[in-house]
Design a protein around this motif. Structure first.
Motif, mmCIF file in Angstrom:
data_model
loop_
_atom_site.group_PDB
_atom_site.id
_atom_site.type_symbol
_atom_site.label_atom_id
_atom_site.label_comp_id
_atom_site.label_asym_id
_atom_site.label_seq_id
_atom_site.Cartn_x
_atom_site.Cartn_y
_atom_site.Cartn_z
ATOM 1 N N LEU A 65 0.825 -1.194 0.000
ATOM 2 C CA LEU A 65 0.000 0.000 0.000
ATOM 3 C C LEU A 65 0.868 1.256 0.000
ATOM 4 C CD1 LEU A 65 -2.099 -2.178 0.569
ATOM 5 C CD2 LEU A 65 -3.092 -0.693 2.317
ATOM 6 N N ASP A 66 1.953 1.230 0.744
ATOM 7 C CA ASP A 66 2.876 2.373 0.766
ATOM 8 C C ASP A 66 3.504 2.584 -0.615
ATOM 9 O OD1 ASP A 66 2.370 2.818 3.428
ATOM 10 O OD2 ASP A 66 4.117 1.696 4.138
ATOM 11 N N ALA A 67 3.901 1.489 -1.260
ATOM 12 C CA ALA A 67 4.552 1.587 -2.572
ATOM 13 C C ALA A 67 3.596 2.079 -3.652
ATOM 14 C CB ALA A 67 5.123 0.231 -2.967
ATOM 15 N N ALA A 68 2.282 1.880 -3.439
ATOM 16 C CA ALA A 68 1.298 2.218 -4.469
ATOM 17 C C ALA A 68 0.823 3.660 -4.411
ATOM 18 C CB ALA A 68 0.094 1.292 -4.337
ATOM 19 N N LYS A 69 1.126 4.352 -3.337
ATOM 20 C CA LYS A 69 0.553 5.688 -3.131
ATOM 21 C C LYS A 69 0.868 6.652 -4.284
ATOM 22 C CE LYS A 69 -1.494 4.861 0.779
ATOM 23 N NZ LYS A 69 -0.920 5.202 2.088
ATOM 24 N N ASP A 70 2.034 6.534 -4.876
ATOM 25 C CA ASP A 70 2.433 7.471 -5.938
ATOM 26 C C ASP A 70 2.226 6.910 -7.342
ATOM 27 O OD1 ASP A 70 3.261 9.388 -4.059
ATOM 28 O OD2 ASP A 70 5.230 8.432 -3.870
ATOM 29 N N LEU A 71 1.544 5.762 -7.449
ATOM 30 C CA LEU A 71 1.318 5.136 -8.749
ATOM 31 C C LEU A 71 -0.106 5.380 -9.221
ATOM 32 C CD1 LEU A 71 3.098 1.698 -8.134
ATOM 33 C CD2 LEU A 71 4.010 3.683 -9.350
ATOM 34 N N SER A 72 -0.261 5.518 -10.520
ATOM 35 C CA SER A 72 -1.595 5.719 -11.089
ATOM 36 C C SER A 72 -2.346 4.399 -11.180
ATOM 37 C CB SER A 72 -1.472 6.327 -12.488
ATOM 38 O OG SER A 72 -0.919 5.377 -13.387
ATOM 39 N N GLY A 73 -3.657 4.509 -11.421
ATOM 40 C CA GLY A 73 -4.456 3.304 -11.595
ATOM 41 C C GLY A 73 -4.034 2.520 -12.817
ATOM 42 N N VAL A 74 -3.644 3.222 -13.873
ATOM 43 C CA VAL A 74 -3.176 2.552 -15.089
ATOM 44 C C VAL A 74 -1.936 1.716 -14.776
ATOM 45 C CG1 VAL A 74 -2.198 2.902 -17.380
ATOM 46 C CG2 VAL A 74 -4.153 4.275 -16.630
ATOM 47 N N GLU A 75 -1.042 2.275 -13.968
ATOM 48 C CA GLU A 75 0.178 1.535 -13.610
ATOM 49 C C GLU A 75 -0.142 0.329 -12.737
ATOM 50 O OE1 GLU A 75 3.732 4.797 -13.324
ATOM 51 O OE2 GLU A 75 1.992 5.154 -12.011
ATOM 52 N N LEU A 76 -1.013 0.508 -11.754
ATOM 53 C CA LEU A 76 -1.332 -0.587 -10.839
ATOM 54 C C LEU A 76 -2.102 -1.715 -11.521
ATOM 55 C CD1 LEU A 76 -2.276 1.389 -7.607
ATOM 56 C CD2 LEU A 76 -0.266 -0.057 -7.965
ATOM 57 N N ALA A 77 -2.804 -1.397 -12.591
ATOM 58 C CA ALA A 77 -3.547 -2.428 -13.320
ATOM 59 C C ALA A 77 -2.631 -3.343 -14.112
ATOM 60 C CB ALA A 77 -4.571 -1.792 -14.248
ATOM 61 N N ARG A 78 -1.381 -2.924 -14.296
ATOM 62 C CA ARG A 78 -0.439 -3.738 -15.055
ATOM 63 C C ARG A 78 0.118 -4.867 -14.191
ATOM 64 N NH1 ARG A 78 2.605 1.522 -16.916
ATOM 65 N NH2 ARG A 78 1.240 2.255 -18.598
ATOM 66 N N HIS A 79 0.104 -6.039 -14.755
ATOM 67 C CA HIS A 79 0.668 -7.204 -14.073
ATOM 68 C C HIS A 79 2.123 -6.971 -13.694
ATOM 69 C CE1 HIS A 79 2.709 -11.269 -14.643
ATOM 70 N NE2 HIS A 79 2.004 -11.416 -13.560
ATOM 71 N N LEU A 94 -0.143 -13.631 -10.895
ATOM 72 C CA LEU A 94 -1.327 -14.414 -11.254
ATOM 73 C C LEU A 94 -2.044 -13.813 -12.453
ATOM 74 C CD1 LEU A 94 -2.793 -15.250 -7.726
ATOM 75 C CD2 LEU A 94 -1.425 -16.702 -9.215
ATOM 76 N N GLY A 95 -1.558 -12.660 -12.929
ATOM 77 C CA GLY A 95 -2.105 -12.143 -14.173
ATOM 78 C C GLY A 95 -2.982 -10.917 -14.031
ATOM 79 N N GLU A 96 -3.325 -10.387 -15.180
ATOM 80 C CA GLU A 96 -4.146 -9.184 -15.321
ATOM 81 C C GLU A 96 -5.374 -9.568 -16.132
ATOM 82 O OE1 GLU A 96 -3.678 -5.028 -17.874
ATOM 83 O OE2 GLU A 96 -1.897 -6.139 -17.242
ATOM 84 N N GLY A 225 -23.019 -10.995 -24.780
ATOM 85 C CA GLY A 225 -23.760 -9.907 -24.165
ATOM 86 C C GLY A 225 -23.110 -9.296 -22.943
ATOM 87 N N PHE A 226 -21.875 -9.682 -22.644
ATOM 88 C CA PHE A 226 -21.198 -9.118 -21.477
ATOM 89 C C PHE A 226 -20.584 -7.762 -21.815
ATOM 90 C CE2 PHE A 226 -21.655 -13.454 -20.261
ATOM 91 C CZ PHE A 226 -21.576 -13.511 -18.877
ATOM 92 N N VAL A 227 -20.524 -6.896 -20.822
ATOM 93 C CA VAL A 227 -20.021 -5.540 -20.964
ATOM 94 C C VAL A 227 -18.784 -5.362 -20.087
ATOM 95 C CG1 VAL A 227 -20.553 -3.098 -20.558
ATOM 96 C CG2 VAL A 227 -22.328 -4.625 -21.431
ATOM 97 N N ARG A 228 -17.736 -4.783 -20.657
ATOM 98 C CA ARG A 228 -16.532 -4.515 -19.866
ATOM 99 C C ARG A 228 -16.816 -3.442 -18.822
ATOM 100 N NH1 ARG A 228 -14.433 -5.318 -25.098
ATOM 101 N NH2 ARG A 228 -12.907 -7.009 -25.225
ATOM 102 N N ALA A 229 -16.369 -3.702 -17.596
ATOM 103 C CA ALA A 229 -16.645 -2.757 -16.517
ATOM 104 C C ALA A 229 -15.421 -2.452 -15.665
ATOM 105 C CB ALA A 229 -17.754 -3.290 -15.611
ATOM 106 N N GLY A 230 -14.320 -3.177 -15.868
ATOM 107 C CA GLY A 230 -13.141 -2.907 -15.049
ATOM 108 C C GLY A 230 -12.079 -3.967 -15.231
ATOM 109 N N THR A 231 -11.132 -3.962 -14.289
ATOM 110 C CA THR A 231 -10.024 -4.903 -14.330
ATOM 111 C C THR A 231 -9.724 -5.438 -12.941
ATOM 112 O OG1 THR A 231 -8.330 -3.195 -13.972
ATOM 113 C CG2 THR A 231 -8.950 -3.655 -16.262
ATOM 114 N N GLN A 232 -9.049 -6.577 -12.918
ATOM 115 C CA GLN A 232 -8.518 -7.155 -11.674
ATOM 116 C C GLN A 232 -7.098 -7.640 -11.946
ATOM 117 O OE1 GLN A 232 -10.243 -10.830 -10.354
ATOM 118 N NE2 GLN A 232 -9.395 -10.670 -8.315
ATOM 119 N N THR A 233 -6.167 -7.210 -11.089
ATOM 120 C CA THR A 233 -4.782 -7.636 -11.249
ATOM 121 C C THR A 233 -4.278 -8.174 -9.912
ATOM 122 O OG1 THR A 233 -4.485 -5.834 -12.827
ATOM 123 C CG2 THR A 233 -2.491 -6.926 -12.040
#
Length: 233
Positions: A65-79, A94-96, A225-233
């Motif tokens: 959590l400390d390491a993530a404070k200065d990272l963007s959501g785009v960066e954190l979504a990357r595996h 485990l993947g993106e 019929g599924f709609v993209r709504a987000g990501t999990q990494t």
């Protein structure tokens, strides 16, 4: 058009509730907008970043959590980002994945292959598929599954299958499996439609999780019929 406009507001609220509970957050944590949510869990076996309908949450040990404070959501979504953050702590990737959802009943062709709920047919189907696909979907171990079969063969030949596990009593986590020689024939889409109809009849919201590098899985979800709504990494 935003992703949220393709799903009913009530559907979105229920998905947010389910994922809030799955991540160990307050029920309303992922609703609305606001700053990224952090939940410290120093005993967590997983470091998880979720972006859902524009809201972000990170669950894991304090050092992450400390390491993530200065990272963007785009960066954190990357595996690669989470792998780099956790490498010195023994982490392995485990993947993106993309998260997709559905709240529309599927349509069916006038005729389709017979559908079997026999667990032996799910096992037989897995024997016809690549090990990586089998491991990702886990069809034979799902709480609910169905397999399309060709009854003209003896024994019946599995053509494709789909099923779902129930998450938080709210979501139907759907997966599908098709042997290589049966692909591009609409088999998976038909099997998914059967599973989705059953899940929605049970009052569940179908969810699909596809690795970002698994183009075939994402295409099947969108066709179903599924709609993209987000990501999990």
């Amino acid at each position: 058009m935003t992703l949220e406009m393709n799903l009913e507001p009530g559907t979105i609220a229920i998905i947010q509730l389910a994922w809030s509970r799955r991540l160990g957050l307050d029920d309303e944590a992922l609703a609305g907008s606001g700053a990224r949510i952090y939940r410290e869990d120093n005993a967590a076996p997983l470091l998880t970043f979720v972006s859902l309908f524009g809201r972000e949450a990170l669950v894991g040990p304090a050092w992450a959590l400390d390491a993530a404070k200065d990272l963007s959501g785009v960066e954190l979504a990357r595996h690669s980002t989470l792998l780099s953050m956790s490498r010195t702590h023994g982490g392995r990737g485990l993947g993106e994945a993309s998260l997709l959802f559905c709240d529309t009943l599927p349509s069916f062709p006038d005729e389709g292959p017979p559908v079997s709920s026999d667990p032996d047919d799910a096992l037989a189907l897995e024997r016809l598929c690549p090990p990586d696909d089998v491991a990702e979907v886990g069809l034979s171990s799902m709480e609910h599954s169905c397999v399309l079969v060709d009854e003209s063969s003896d024994p019946p030949l599995p053509l494709a299958g789909a099923g779902y596990d129930i998450w938080e009593g709210i979501l139907a986590h759907v997966g599908a499996l098709t042997p290589p020689d049966q692909r591009r024939r609409g088999r998976a889409t038909y099997a998914v439609a059967v599973a989705v109809e059953e899940a929605m009849a049970a009052g569940l919201i179908p969810q699909w999780r596809a690795r970002t590098d698994n183009v075939g899985s994402q295409r099947t979800a969108v066709r179903s019929g599924f709609v993209r709504a987000g990501t999990q990494t």
